[in-house]
Scaffold this active site. Structure first.
Site, PDB file in Angstrom:
ATOM      1  N   SER A 152      54.647 -88.690   3.534  1.00  0.00           N
ATOM      2  CA  SER A 152      55.115 -89.440   2.368  1.00  0.00           C
ATOM      3  C   SER A 152      54.747 -90.901   2.600  1.00  0.00           C
ATOM      4  O   SER A 152      55.305 -91.549   3.483  1.00  0.00           O
ATOM      5  CB  SER A 152      56.635 -89.264   2.248  1.00  0.00           C
ATOM      6  N   LYS A 178      51.635 -87.284  -0.069  1.00  0.00           N
ATOM      7  CA  LYS A 178      52.468 -87.736  -1.195  1.00  0.00           C
ATOM      8  C   LYS A 178      52.427 -89.254  -1.192  1.00  0.00           C
ATOM      9  O   LYS A 178      52.530 -89.886  -0.133  1.00  0.00           O
ATOM     10  CB  LYS A 178      53.884 -87.212  -0.987  1.00  0.00           C
ATOM     11  N   LYS A 180      54.128 -92.701  -2.998  1.00  0.00           N
ATOM     12  CA  LYS A 180      55.207 -93.191  -3.852  1.00  0.00           C
ATOM     13  C   LYS A 180      54.595 -94.037  -4.958  1.00  0.00           C
ATOM     14  O   LYS A 180      53.645 -94.793  -4.713  1.00  0.00           O
ATOM     15  CB  LYS A 180      56.171 -94.046  -3.012  1.00  0.00           C
ATOM     16  N   ASP A 205      55.566 -89.441  -6.066  1.00  0.00           N
ATOM     17  CA  ASP A 205      57.029 -89.429  -6.153  1.00  0.00           C
ATOM     18  C   ASP A 205      57.468 -90.775  -6.739  1.00  0.00           C
ATOM     19  O   ASP A 205      57.179 -91.827  -6.160  1.00  0.00           O
ATOM     20  CB  ASP A 205      57.632 -89.222  -4.753  1.00  0.00           C
ATOM     21  N   GLU A 230      57.006 -85.897  -8.602  1.00  0.00           N
ATOM     22  CA  GLU A 230      58.383 -85.706  -8.135  1.00  0.00           C
ATOM     23  C   GLU A 230      59.301 -86.744  -8.775  1.00  0.00           C
ATOM     24  O   GLU A 230      58.983 -87.935  -8.783  1.00  0.00           O
ATOM     25  CB  GLU A 230      58.387 -85.840  -6.597  1.00  0.00           C
ATOM     26  N   ASP A 255      63.990 -83.753  -7.156  1.00  0.00           N
ATOM     27  CA  ASP A 255      64.527 -84.086  -5.825  1.00  0.00           C
ATOM     28  C   ASP A 255      65.973 -84.555  -6.024  1.00  0.00           C
ATOM     29  O   ASP A 255      66.922 -83.754  -5.948  1.00  0.00           O
ATOM     30  CB  ASP A 255      63.620 -85.162  -5.182  1.00  0.00           C
ATOM     31  N   LYS A 279      66.188 -80.533   0.060  1.00  0.00           N
ATOM     32  CA  LYS A 279      66.580 -81.269   1.257  1.00  0.00           C
ATOM     33  C   LYS A 279      67.914 -80.672   1.681  1.00  0.00           C
ATOM     34  O   LYS A 279      68.904 -80.815   0.951  1.00  0.00           O
ATOM     35  CB  LYS A 279      66.747 -82.765   0.950  1.00  0.00           C
ATOM     36  N   GLY A 307      62.266 -84.721   2.991  1.00  0.00           N
ATOM     37  CA  GLY A 307      62.827 -85.382   4.163  1.00  0.00           C
ATOM     38  C   GLY A 307      63.505 -86.662   3.746  1.00  0.00           C
ATOM     39  O   GLY A 307      63.326 -87.141   2.628  1.00  0.00           O
TER      40      GLY A 307
HETATM   41  O1  OSB Z   1      62.281 -89.303  -2.316  1.00  0.00           O
HETATM   42  O2  OSB Z   1      61.648 -87.956  -0.827  1.00  0.00           O
HETATM   43  C1  OSB Z   1      62.134 -89.052  -1.134  1.00  0.00           C
HETATM   44  C2  OSB Z   1      62.638 -91.160   2.013  1.00  0.00           C
HETATM   45  C3  OSB Z   1      63.827 -91.783   1.718  1.00  0.00           C
HETATM   46  C4  OSB Z   1      64.426 -91.546   0.509  1.00  0.00           C
HETATM   47  C5  OSB Z   1      63.825 -90.690  -0.425  1.00  0.00           C
HETATM   48  C6  OSB Z   1      62.636 -90.049  -0.120  1.00  0.00           C
HETATM   49  C7  OSB Z   1      62.018 -90.321   1.109  1.00  0.00           C
HETATM   50  C8  OSB Z   1      60.719 -89.792   1.483  1.00  0.00           C
HETATM   51  C9  OSB Z   1      60.380 -89.712   2.942  1.00  0.00           C
HETATM   52  O3  OSB Z   1      59.851 -89.517   0.682  1.00  0.00           O
HETATM   53  C10 OSB Z   1      60.303 -88.330   3.417  1.00  0.00           C
HETATM   54  C11 OSB Z   1      60.174 -88.226   4.914  1.00  0.00           C
HETATM   55  O4  OSB Z   1      59.090 -88.490   5.427  1.00  0.00           O
HETATM   56  O5  OSB Z   1      61.156 -87.888   5.578  1.00  0.00           O
HETATM   57 MG    MG Z   2      61.638 -87.675  -3.472  1.00  0.00          MG
END
Ligand code: OSB
Ligand code: MG
Length: 385
Positions: A152, A178, A180, A205, A230, A255, A279, A307
């Site tokens: 991510s 992924k 952001k 995301d 996402e 999510d 999650k 995660g």
């Molecule tokens: O939206 O999935 C998410 C991290 C913190 C809060 C929200 C998210 C995330 C991640 C990181 O995308 C996922 C990871 O590498 O653990």
């Molecule tokens: Mg997410």
């Protein structure tokens, strides 16, 4: 649309489990610096503050990691609100000799607070698996397998920085990338990545940065062949996602909006998404995560493991969860060193030459919690029982 339910007693292994005689419960807040700051549309974190729950029965201890942040910028729960709910409401229902379904039933009486619940439930499951001398996945009746990796990538300062991060991920053989996005850092940024990497398994995301009025704008993403978008709309929305999914070709994935099996059923029946991010730390723990996975699998909805940039404790739970056959898409399961120079468990998560992750060996979650490292990063410790 109506969907197929899952059997009442699912996951089938769990009803035989009995809560052991507990000798001590500790709540430990740790703070680990990140290697680099991590930005999503709503916030930038420079460290991981996590509430750990350690439940001991004599010599053996089970660990749970609460995925709430110290702030309410991903979810309404925080490390402090979870500490309060755990101490005042969750631990008082724990009685030795109680079986697991009874425990879950008592937990249902406490509304919401799924991150607080997950920390306790997971610590108990780890402890019970350690008492039984079996790995956690085996206690759920799953077969071991190599786990797919995914990365991510947070929002970067420039498109060039993003492209560098994507290239790094490809070099390490991550199975899926992924990125952001947020308003103003979206179409152009996705286009740049897609132009450089035409066949990359790529998704975005938004962490709730858009509104239904942005439907036409979001539909511009359709031409980039993304695996999914996402959580484009609000952290609490399910309904408007169903409208958005009808006006866009790219599959949506939820999510933040999914806290329980009921939420997943609502989303699937409304057609709010075609993929679900599970999650375990956001849905009350491993058991509910497995129920959501089984339900989605039965109804043709692929799932993957999200995660919360967890320490090695939460990361290990995410790895065990992905042995459930429903997990057919690479998750946000990445190498420890992407986030931390030093972690509180051994061994760290690493990728093999084909980008796969192996399940940590040993009973329970498999990893060893290094107490000296926990002490090093500890901010607060309280004996709750
Ligand atoms: O939206 O999935 C998410 C991290 C913190 C809060 C929200 C998210 C995330 C991640 C990181 O995308 C996922 C990871 O590498 O653990
Ligand atoms: Mg997410």
């Amino acid at each position: 649309m109506s969907t197929q339910p899952i059997p009442d007693n699912s996951p089938s292994m769990l009803p035989t489990m009995i809560i052991p005689q507990i000798t001590k419960i500790e709540a430990i807040t740790v703070n680990l610096p990140f290697v680099t700051p991590f930005s999503i549309s709503s916030y930038t974190w420079t460290c991981k503050e996590a509430l750990l729950i350690k439940i001991s029965a004599g010599e053996l201890s089970g660990w749970g990691e609460c995925v709430a942040d110290p702030d309410p910028f991903y979810s309404p729960e925080t490390t402090v609100s979870c500490h309060h709910i755990i101490k005042e409401f969750i631990l008082p229902v724990l009685k030795p000799g109680m079986d697991f379904p009874e425990f879950e039933k008592e937990m249902k009486h406490i509304r919401g607070n799924m991150m607080a619940k997950a920390a306790v439930e997971n610590a108990l499951l780890d402890l019970i698996a350690k008492i039984e001398g079996v790995p956690l996945y085996k206690m759920f009746g799953f077969e071991p397998k190599k786990i797919m990796s995914g990365i991510s990538i947070g929002i970067k300062g420039s498109i060039d920085e993003l492209l560098t991060a994507v290239q790094d991920a490809i070099d390490k053989k991550y199975h899926r990338v992924k990125m952001k996005i947020k308003k103003g850092k979206d179409i152009e940024w996705v286009e740049a990545v897609r132009n450089s990497y035409p066949t990359l398994q790529l998704m975005v995301d938004a962490n709730g940065d858009y509104a239904i009025e942005d439907a036409k704008h979001l539909a511009k993403l359709d031409k980039y062949g993304l695996t999914m978008i996402e959580q484009p709309l609000s952290y609490s929305d399910i309904y408007f996602h169903s409208k958005l999914q009808k006006s866009i070709e790219t599959p949506l994935c939820l999510d933040e909006s999914i806290h329980s099996l009921e939420d997943a059923i609502t989303a699937v029946e409304l057609g709010s998404c075609r993929i679900v991010n599970i999650k375990e730390g956001r849905v009350g723990g491993m058991a509910e995560a497995v129920r959501i996975a089984e339900y989605c699998h039965k109804n043709g909805i692929p799932v993957w493991s999200g995660g919360m940039d967890e320490t090695g404790i939460g990361r290990a739970f995410n790895i065990h969860l992905q042995t459930a056959p429903a997990f057919t898409i690479p998750g946000d399961t990445s190498e420890t060193k992407l986030y931390f120079k030093e972690d509180i468990v051994t061994p760290p998560v690493t990728l093999d030459q084909d980008g796969y992750i192996s399940i940590p060996e040993g009973s329970g979650i498999g990893v060893k919690v290094e107490e000296d490292m926990v002490k090093k990063f500890e901010m607060k410790r309280e004996e709750m029982v």
